[in-house]
Design a protein around this motif. Sequence first.
Motif, PDB file in Angstrom:
ATOM      1  N   LEU A 497       0.849  -1.193   0.000  1.00 56.91           N
ATOM      2  CA  LEU A 497       0.000   0.000   0.000  1.00 56.91           C
ATOM      3  C   LEU A 497       0.881   1.238   0.000  1.00 56.91           C
ATOM      4  O   LEU A 497       2.081   1.170   0.271  1.00 56.91           O
ATOM      5  CB  LEU A 497      -0.933   0.011   1.215  1.00 56.91           C
ATOM      6  CG  LEU A 497      -0.299   0.082   2.606  1.00 56.91           C
ATOM      7  CD1 LEU A 497      -0.268   1.526   3.121  1.00 56.91           C
ATOM      8  CD2 LEU A 497      -1.069  -0.789   3.584  1.00 56.91           C
ATOM      9  N   THR A 498       0.265   2.385  -0.326  1.00 51.96           N
ATOM     10  CA  THR A 498       0.979   3.659  -0.308  1.00 51.96           C
ATOM     11  C   THR A 498       0.191   4.681   0.514  1.00 51.96           C
ATOM     12  O   THR A 498      -1.012   4.843   0.313  1.00 51.96           O
ATOM     13  CB  THR A 498       1.183   4.216  -1.723  1.00 51.96           C
ATOM     14  OG1 THR A 498       1.903   3.263  -2.510  1.00 51.96           O
ATOM     15  CG2 THR A 498       1.977   5.516  -1.688  1.00 51.96           C
ATOM     16  N   ILE A 499       0.884   5.331   1.439  1.00 53.23           N
ATOM     17  CA  ILE A 499       0.274   6.395   2.242  1.00 53.23           C
ATOM     18  C   ILE A 499       0.586   7.727   1.571  1.00 53.23           C
ATOM     19  O   ILE A 499       1.755   8.076   1.378  1.00 53.23           O
ATOM     20  CB  ILE A 499       0.809   6.388   3.687  1.00 53.23           C
ATOM     21  CG1 ILE A 499       0.557   5.035   4.352  1.00 53.23           C
ATOM     22  CG2 ILE A 499       0.168   7.512   4.489  1.00 53.23           C
ATOM     23  CD1 ILE A 499       1.179   4.896   5.726  1.00 53.23           C
ATOM     24  N   LEU A 500      -0.453   8.458   1.192  1.00 57.80           N
ATOM     25  CA  LEU A 500      -0.317   9.791   0.623  1.00 57.80           C
ATOM     26  C   LEU A 500      -0.562  10.788   1.751  1.00 57.80           C
ATOM     27  O   LEU A 500      -1.699  10.968   2.195  1.00 57.80           O
ATOM     28  CB  LEU A 500      -1.331  10.004  -0.505  1.00 57.80           C
ATOM     29  CG  LEU A 500      -1.394   8.912  -1.588  1.00 57.80           C
ATOM     30  CD1 LEU A 500      -2.541   9.189  -2.543  1.00 57.80           C
ATOM     31  CD2 LEU A 500      -0.076   8.815  -2.332  1.00 57.80           C
ATOM     32  N   ALA A 501       0.481  11.415   2.219  1.00 59.39           N
ATOM     33  CA  ALA A 501       0.377  12.294   3.392  1.00 59.39           C
ATOM     34  C   ALA A 501       0.731  13.725   3.031  1.00 59.39           C
ATOM     35  O   ALA A 501       1.466  13.989   2.079  1.00 59.39           O
ATOM     36  CB  ALA A 501       1.292  11.803   4.503  1.00 59.39           C
ATOM     37  N   ILE A 502       0.203  14.648   3.812  1.00 62.20           N
ATOM     38  CA  ILE A 502       0.476  16.068   3.578  1.00 62.20           C
ATOM     39  C   ILE A 502       0.699  16.777   4.900  1.00 62.20           C
ATOM     40  O   ILE A 502       0.108  16.425   5.930  1.00 62.20           O
ATOM     41  CB  ILE A 502      -0.676  16.732   2.786  1.00 62.20           C
ATOM     42  CG1 ILE A 502      -0.249  18.120   2.287  1.00 62.20           C
ATOM     43  CG2 ILE A 502      -1.957  16.805   3.598  1.00 62.20           C
ATOM     44  CD1 ILE A 502      -1.168  18.715   1.235  1.00 62.20           C
ATOM     45  N   GLY A 503       1.583  17.777   4.884  1.00 57.71           N
ATOM     46  CA  GLY A 503       1.814  18.620   6.048  1.00 57.71           C
ATOM     47  C   GLY A 503       2.412  17.863   7.223  1.00 57.71           C
ATOM     48  O   GLY A 503       3.266  16.997   7.061  1.00 57.71           O
ATOM     49  N   ASN A 504       1.929  18.173   8.410  1.00 60.58           N
ATOM     50  CA  ASN A 504       2.536  17.597   9.605  1.00 60.58           C
ATOM     51  C   ASN A 504       2.109  16.157   9.880  1.00 60.58           C
ATOM     52  O   ASN A 504       2.451  15.594  10.910  1.00 60.58           O
ATOM     53  CB  ASN A 504       2.257  18.469  10.835  1.00 60.58           C
ATOM     54  CG  ASN A 504       0.838  18.331  11.350  1.00 60.58           C
ATOM     55  OD1 ASN A 504      -0.064  17.938  10.623  1.00 60.58           O
ATOM     56  ND2 ASN A 504       0.631  18.661  12.609  1.00 60.58           N
ATOM     57  N   ARG A 505       1.369  15.556   8.968  1.00 64.77           N
ATOM     58  CA  ARG A 505       1.048  14.132   9.089  1.00 64.77           C
ATOM     59  C   ARG A 505       2.013  13.259   8.278  1.00 64.77           C
ATOM     60  O   ARG A 505       1.876  12.029   8.265  1.00 64.77           O
ATOM     61  CB  ARG A 505      -0.386  13.853   8.644  1.00 64.77           C
ATOM     62  CG  ARG A 505      -1.452  14.455   9.526  1.00 64.77           C
ATOM     63  CD  ARG A 505      -1.386  13.961  10.959  1.00 64.77           C
ATOM     64  NE  ARG A 505      -0.536  14.807  11.793  1.00 64.77           N
ATOM     65  CZ  ARG A 505      -0.151  14.470  13.029  1.00 64.77           C
ATOM     66  NH1 ARG A 505      -0.517  13.324  13.564  1.00 64.77           N
ATOM     67  NH2 ARG A 505       0.614  15.284  13.725  1.00 64.77           N
TER      68      ARG A 505
END
Length: 616
Positions: A497-505
């Motif tokens: 799987l791939t986690i698409l994260a943004i900012g402080n996450r």
Amino acid sequence: MKILDSIKSPEQLRMIDPNLLPQLCEEIRQTIINTVSKTGGHLGSSLGAVELITALHYVFNTPKDKIVFDTGHQAYAHKILTGRLAKFNTIRKKGGLSGFLKIYESPYDTFGAGHASTALSAALGMAMARDQKKQNHKVVAVVSDGCMTGGLAYEALQNAGQLKPNMLVVLNDNQMFISKRVGALGSFLTKLLTAKYVTAAETEATKFMSNFEIGNNALKLAYRARSILFSGALFAELGFRYYGPVNGNDIAEMTDVLSKIKDIPGPVILHVVTKKGKGYPPAEQKPTKYHGLGIFDAETGETIGKSDKITYTKAFSDALLKLAKEDRNITAITAAMPEGTGLNAFRDEHPDRYYDVGIAEEHAATFAAGLATQGIKPIVAIYSSFSQRCYDQIQQDICLQNLPVVFALDRAGIVGEDGPTHHGVFDLSLFRNIPNLIIAAPSDENELQHLLKTAFDCKKPFILRYPRGSGEGVALDEEMKVLPIGKGVWLKKGKDLTILAIGNRVYPSLEAADLLKKHGLNAGVINMRFAKPLDVKIIKDALKISPNLISVEDNVLAGGFGSAIAETLADNNLQANLLRLGIKDEFVEHGKQAELYEDIGLSAQEIAKAALKKFK
């Protein structure tokens, strides 16, 4: 036994001998100092308003009579006197008392607010509802001088002057916003308090009032700056009877004046002068520092437990100074929050390119638009939760005209103990729908400085959002660079799987990937950097590895970053198993940031749990 221990409600307060009120006020003040030193909170304004609030509850029949406070920064004494003394040590803690006023916390909290300039409109509504229902209770709005710079306050004032209900407006003038007050109104209020004007007003009022029978000396002095004198001309023209200024830290004078003034018909303004930080020398000497702060030593006033890591606000401030040194067209704007946004350093170094517009975010945005039309490069630094006030200006005045204005939205995401009025969890959803606008969120303090340079370089409307508190402790590059607009970066690849994260996450997502590996799931992580435009290519590349995707954001799910990914998948006919992690359709209460991220499922552990439940 302390007097305060016997006061369980304002009804009991009104039963005590008035000679005991000064001692009671000191006990309240000491309780605030001792408690806030352990919990953090808004100290200076609340210390200054102790006598004023005590007098209001002593004179008015609350909760039948309605007292409406602006913001709640000043209202800790109100909480203590309205049956919440036993719980006051829980203020701003998870599950404890809110640092602001909430209508569902107490019947004495007649209107909830964490943002400024709302009290006059709310109180006017209450007064008109009372009249419509043929009731006879009193309505009082307690408004700080800083809140009077907000446009909403003047909309309410002019409407009240037209409707002329019986209501009292107490202008609590501590000669500050959060920082030193600015603007024409600030100068006007300061002029009221200069020795020349006050002395002249007292002399003229004494002569004038000697012809009338209106009460004792305190009320005569309170009346000294009515419309016959310069001081009250502004309010008189708006249809108000103006009284003041009076000493808001003199409990005897306050109870005396309020008793005489409360039955005067029509809209009335009482101008009260208080000292921010009253009774606590460190706060009196540095009122800006002690407006709102964390845990501190009550004896010395020194902060306890401060992180060694640079904050996002400091990283922004330092990067802006570097860029401004190279480009004299860079100009900074804030809405009464120079210290909170880190613009105080810019103010001190470049005073000719710095503007504090007061509590007027709408004006700040359109003012910036005007600057941009003339080749200036404006940056508007405000809190995320305050940015919603200027949505119309960002859409119509900036983005519609495609003007290169940069917005630095501090306190994006969960802010912690300030709670739902201040969590910056709506900005992605608010602004993602506006054409011409770019929205970026750095994963750490180093990426923040590069994105700031990128924002000025792209010559388009740009929102840079970043969280409250310490950064990740990464090293800062000496040279700032321009990052490609709308491009994310792979941090690690994983076959499952791939986690698409943004900012402080982003960093919690990396940690979640490590936790998942222990459970047999190989997860990749992409730092998306931009919520708009979205990197479609990198999403397609992720799907070539695995159809399983997780979006992670510190914004509400409705219309946010995860929604943008879902739209991209649908619009491009891409098949994927998408799990969106963010804030559900609810307001997040107050507590420590780490506690709240855990509760809403956005900590590393909770991200990993959600991934296991969905894909294992």
